[in-house]
Design an enzyme around this catalytic site. Structure first.
Site, PDB file in Angstrom:
ATOM      1  N   HIS A 161      47.975  46.884  36.230  1.00 58.36           N
ATOM      2  CA  HIS A 161      48.324  45.463  36.098  1.00 58.36           C
ATOM      3  C   HIS A 161      48.596  45.019  34.667  1.00 58.36           C
ATOM      4  O   HIS A 161      48.154  43.947  34.228  1.00 58.36           O
ATOM      5  CB  HIS A 161      47.234  44.597  36.713  1.00 58.36           C
ATOM      6  CG  HIS A 161      47.141  44.697  38.208  1.00 58.36           C
ATOM      7  ND1 HIS A 161      48.207  45.039  39.001  1.00 58.36           N
ATOM      8  CD2 HIS A 161      46.090  44.485  39.052  1.00 58.36           C
ATOM      9  CE1 HIS A 161      47.828  45.037  40.278  1.00 58.36           C
ATOM     10  NE2 HIS A 161      46.553  44.714  40.334  1.00 58.36           N
ATOM     11  N   GLU A 176      50.761  41.607  47.667  1.00 59.64           N
ATOM     12  CA  GLU A 176      51.470  41.588  46.382  1.00 59.64           C
ATOM     13  C   GLU A 176      52.879  42.154  46.557  1.00 59.64           C
ATOM     14  O   GLU A 176      53.050  43.359  46.722  1.00 59.64           O
ATOM     15  CB  GLU A 176      50.696  42.400  45.348  1.00 59.64           C
ATOM     16  CG  GLU A 176      49.264  41.943  45.140  1.00 59.64           C
ATOM     17  CD  GLU A 176      48.399  43.052  44.598  1.00 59.64           C
ATOM     18  OE1 GLU A 176      48.639  43.487  43.451  1.00 59.64           O
ATOM     19  OE2 GLU A 176      47.485  43.493  45.321  1.00 59.64           O
ATOM     20  N   HIS A 215      48.873  37.861  42.292  1.00 55.72           N
ATOM     21  CA  HIS A 215      47.681  38.533  42.829  1.00 55.72           C
ATOM     22  C   HIS A 215      46.739  37.545  43.519  1.00 55.72           C
ATOM     23  O   HIS A 215      45.520  37.617  43.362  1.00 55.72           O
ATOM     24  CB  HIS A 215      46.949  39.255  41.692  1.00 55.72           C
ATOM     25  CG  HIS A 215      46.109  40.410  42.135  1.00 55.72           C
ATOM     26  ND1 HIS A 215      44.904  40.250  42.788  1.00 55.72           N
ATOM     27  CD2 HIS A 215      46.287  41.750  42.015  1.00 55.72           C
ATOM     28  CE1 HIS A 215      44.371  41.434  43.029  1.00 55.72           C
ATOM     29  NE2 HIS A 215      45.201  42.370  42.575  1.00 55.72           N
TER      30      HIS A 215
END
Length: 371
Positions: free
Chosen positions: A127, A336, A201
């Site tokens: 991420h 996502e 997210h």
């Protein structure tokens, strides 16, 4: 102890409050660790549909949608101030970048040059690295659109930030549309060739009660294949048919029905934490449908992206310590929309390379209804 935004009593109060009129309002949300002010913007629809977005991480903090009785409740997991986000709760509602999901060993090669990223998820980069877009302060401005109230957030990621090449200018726009719809669009440009994979997210719980697990939710994924992973959750490169596996959500299936199955992939992820290969072809199309039978709320996710990561809240433990997950085990799930994990190291996957002169654009639409 962090104060969870969506408690049962708080939800009742929020539902009763409703929304007086459509528009965009702004309020203080606290300060970053270095004392910079963080703002919270509220996008309001005339009927009570409402989204709250923080400038810290361009984060979706709250989203109120009606149940089958017309009662509005918060269907995402969030917090009442920026403090828990600053202290390290993992990615709740945040915009993820420069690269969503994992890159193996934090390494990739682009145009013959190798790059090393921070490894913040075991041996891999996750991420965006140690301080991804979710931990950055964005600028925000309300914008007028023909579709409804909107908020445009901007962040400029420096050349070399978290190991990524090129200065990347990113815009994320949240638009509150009619018929209980929230659209999220992503746009970016770069000064050097780089890799980009932006996503959101948010943890969803359509019951409106964050104490309830999401295992009774029904999920449909418009995907006939998924990308199997190794034990560190990096794709093997295979696009495997879901038919005959616990990963077959081509028809509405109770999330908890097979989550404890004796399956190697489920053991690797401690549940579902995988990317599905969407059947759509790059145009905005339905990717997933999530339903809570008790409340009657239904969420349809549409996207231009080729994949979607379904994460079933496997590492949520209810503990606020460290980078605590705060909410209890599997009381939220993530959908996502994305390019595939580790794409820079898999030439057969859809490319995530962005070059100067090109424009990155991605759309995801969250549409709510009841049944």
């Amino acid at each position: 102890m962090f104060k969870v935004m969506a408690t049962t009593m708080a939800m009742a109060a929020l539902a009763a409050a409703g929304s007086a009129e459509a528009g965009v309002t702004k309020a203080p949300f606290g300060k970053t660790a270095d004392g910079k002010p963080v703002e919270l913007f509220t996008l309001s629809g005339k009927d009570g549909f409402e989204a709250k977005i923080s400038t810290y991480g361009a984060t979706l903090v709250s989203l109120k949608a009606p149940d089958k009785k017309g009662v509005y409740g918060d269907v995402v997991l969030g917090f009442t101030s920026v403090d828990p986000y600053v202290k390290g709760v993992p990615f709740y509602g945040a915009t993820i970048g420069r690269y969503g999901n994992r890159i193996a060993l934090g390494k990739f090669t682009l145009d013959g040059k190798s790059y090393q990223l921070p490894t913040n998820d075991g041996p891999n980069s996750l991420h965006g690295g140690t301080k991804g877009f979710d931990k950055r302060l964005w600028t925000a401005e309300p914008v007028d659109t023909k579709d409804g109230s909107a908020l445009k957030l901007t962040y400029v990621s420096a050349d070399g930030e978290e190991g990524y090449p090129g200065q990347l200018t990113v815009h994320v726009t949240y638009t509150l549309k009619a018929n209980h719809t929230l659209a999220i669009t992503y746009d970016a440009t770069t000064t050097k060739p780089t890799v980009v994979n932006l996503t959101n997210h948010t943890y969803f719980n359509l019951s409106g009660n964050p104490e309830k697990p999401i295992l009774n939710h029904l999920l449909t994924l418009k995907a006939d294949r998924f990308t199997p992973v190794n034990k560190t959750l990096i794709p093997t490169g295979e696009l495997k048919p879901v038919k005959g596996t616990p990963f077959d959500f081509t028809k509405a299936t109770v999330i908890g029905a097979r989550i404890e199955a004796n399956d190697e992939q489920l053991k690797f992820g401690k549940g579902y934490d995988h990317n599905w290969v969407l059947n759509s072809s790059g145009k905005l199309a339905s990717a997933a449908v999530l339903e809570d039978p008790e409340s009657g709320r239904v969420l349809e996710v549409s996207t231009t992206e080729p994949g979607i990561q379904f994460y079933s809240g496997n590492f949520m433990d209810g503990k606020p310590a460290g980078a605590g997950t705060v909410y209890k085990h599997r009381t939220g799930l993530c959908l996502e929309t994305q390019h595939f994990p580790d794409s820079p190291n898999h030439p057969s996957f859809p490319s995530t390379v962005l070059k100067p002169g090109q424009a990155y654009h991605s759309e995801t639409v969250l549409s709510f209804r009841t049944k």
